[in-house]
Design a protein around this motif. Structure first.
Motif, mmCIF file in Angstrom:
data_model
loop_
_atom_site.group_PDB
_atom_site.id
_atom_site.type_symbol
_atom_site.label_atom_id
_atom_site.label_comp_id
_atom_site.label_asym_id
_atom_site.label_seq_id
_atom_site.Cartn_x
_atom_site.Cartn_y
_atom_site.Cartn_z
ATOM 1 N N GLU A 1 14.268 55.382 60.776
ATOM 2 C CA GLU A 1 14.307 56.853 60.785
ATOM 3 C C GLU A 1 14.728 57.304 62.167
ATOM 4 O O GLU A 1 14.297 56.723 63.165
ATOM 5 C CB GLU A 1 12.926 57.445 60.465
ATOM 6 N N PRO B 1 18.635 54.630 54.478
ATOM 7 C CA PRO B 1 18.958 56.021 54.142
ATOM 8 C C PRO B 1 17.691 56.852 53.990
ATOM 9 O O PRO B 1 16.632 56.329 53.648
ATOM 10 C CB PRO B 1 19.699 55.905 52.805
ATOM 11 N N ASN C 1 15.852 61.008 53.180
ATOM 12 C CA ASN C 1 15.878 62.282 52.473
ATOM 13 C C ASN C 1 16.788 63.265 53.228
ATOM 14 O O ASN C 1 16.584 63.511 54.410
ATOM 15 C CB ASN C 1 14.438 62.793 52.420
ATOM 16 N N ILE C 2 17.782 63.841 52.555
ATOM 17 C CA ILE C 2 18.740 64.709 53.259
ATOM 18 C C ILE C 2 18.109 66.009 53.758
ATOM 19 O O ILE C 2 18.694 66.704 54.585
ATOM 20 C CB ILE C 2 19.974 65.036 52.380
ATOM 21 N N SER D 1 15.965 62.071 59.017
ATOM 22 C CA SER D 1 17.001 61.290 58.339
ATOM 23 C C SER D 1 18.394 61.560 58.906
ATOM 24 O O SER D 1 19.340 60.852 58.562
ATOM 25 C CB SER D 1 17.014 61.614 56.844
ATOM 26 N N THR E 1 19.920 58.402 60.813
ATOM 27 C CA THR E 1 20.208 57.230 59.983
ATOM 28 C C THR E 1 21.338 57.528 58.994
ATOM 29 O O THR E 1 22.242 56.709 58.810
ATOM 30 C CB THR E 1 18.946 56.778 59.227
ATOM 31 N N ASN E 2 21.288 58.691 58.375
ATOM 32 C CA ASN E 2 22.349 59.031 57.416
ATOM 33 C C ASN E 2 23.701 59.179 58.118
ATOM 34 O O ASN E 2 24.742 58.797 57.565
ATOM 35 C CB ASN E 2 21.986 60.305 56.654
ATOM 36 N N TYR E 3 23.690 59.711 59.335
ATOM 37 C CA TYR E 3 24.929 59.818 60.122
ATOM 38 C C TYR E 3 25.487 58.420 60.427
ATOM 39 O O TYR E 3 26.701 58.184 60.315
ATOM 40 C CB TYR E 3 24.660 60.578 61.422
ATOM 41 N N ILE F 1 25.087 55.677 58.713
ATOM 42 C CA ILE F 1 25.648 55.116 57.475
ATOM 43 C C ILE F 1 27.013 55.749 57.184
ATOM 44 O O ILE F 1 27.983 55.070 56.831
ATOM 45 C CB ILE F 1 24.669 55.313 56.300
ATOM 46 N N LYS F 2 27.094 57.058 57.383
ATOM 47 C CA LYS F 2 28.349 57.785 57.129
ATOM 48 C C LYS F 2 29.475 57.275 58.035
ATOM 49 O O LYS F 2 30.646 57.301 57.657
ATOM 50 C CB LYS F 2 28.105 59.283 57.365
ATOM 51 N N LEU G 1 24.172 50.147 54.883
ATOM 52 C CA LEU G 1 23.032 50.781 54.231
ATOM 53 C C LEU G 1 22.030 49.694 53.806
ATOM 54 O O LEU G 1 22.410 48.711 53.173
ATOM 55 C CB LEU G 1 23.525 51.576 53.018
ATOM 56 N N GLN H 1 18.543 48.715 51.794
ATOM 57 C CA GLN H 1 17.505 49.055 50.826
ATOM 58 C C GLN H 1 16.443 47.967 50.718
ATOM 59 O O GLN H 1 15.314 48.241 50.332
ATOM 60 C CB GLN H 1 18.129 49.270 49.443
#
Length: 199
Positions: free
Chosen positions: A130, A155, A157-158, A163, A166-168, A170-171, A176, A178
């Motif tokens: 995170e 990944p 929660n948007i 988040s 971490t989401n940035y 991955i983008k 990613l 899991q």
């Protein structure tokens, strides 16, 4: 160094890092991934901070594996203080604590990026669990890329601020994650082949 550094670094190492102010989701993900990695003979490297780091160290111990805590202070200045007991558990479980700073060095903010460089440098790759937009974990991700290490992220929660980082990542190309197999698959083939079941 305090503890059995040789046994820790005789195994492949993965950094598991993230936010100090983490969610329950992040804490659980860090602990689960670290437990699963450690139980398969992978040393979990983290920074002894509150939140994701603490969960990572605890997960590795629960997986009956090894974990390395990289400190941004001297060996005699455990930070945060509530992790004194965790340091004892890490060493008792065959892990170790390491630092580049001399005895008596207090927790000064500018020292922690140096600690982050060591976390990524000791590891085949780093997993960010995170991270907010301005998280120190993003510094570690950048350092890892500079050191030619794998960068992976869980990944989130948007709608959560934690988040964003971490989401940035991955983008922009981070792997990613899991489950533990996603991490091991990014390690050198001679290591991953020995751990992952054949297809």
């Amino acid at each position: 160094v305090r503890g059995d550094w040789q046994a820790c670094f005789d195994q492949p190492c993965i950094g598991v890092i993230g936010s100090r102010k983490c969610s329950t989701y992040g804490e659980n993900a860090s602990e689960m991934l670290s437990r699963d990695l450690a139980s398969r003979g992978i040393t979990v490297v983290s920074g002894l901070a509150r939140g994701i780091d603490t969960a990572g160290h605890r997960g590795a111990i629960r997986g009956q594996g090894k974990t390395v805590a990289v400190m941004g202070t001297g060996l005699d200045s455990i930070y945060p203080k509530e992790n004194n007991g965790l340091v004892r558990e890490i060493i008792a479980a065959g892990g170790c604590v390491v630092t580049q700073f001399p005895l008596g060095t207090p927790p000064i903010p500018e020292n922690f990026p140096y600690r982050n460089r060591i976390i990524s440098g000791l590891s085949h790759g780093v997993v960010i669990v995170e991270a907010s937009e301005r998280s120190g974990s993003l510094i570690t991700a950048r350092l890892a890329m500079e050191q030619n290490r794998e960068v992976m992220a869980v990944p989130g929660n948007i709608t959560s601020r934690n988040s964003f980082g971490t989401n940035y990542l991955i983008k922009t190309g981070a792997k990613l994650v899991q489950q533990w197999q996603d991490i091991v698959a990014e390690m050198p083939s001679e290591i991953s082949a020995a751990i992952l079941p054949p297809k």
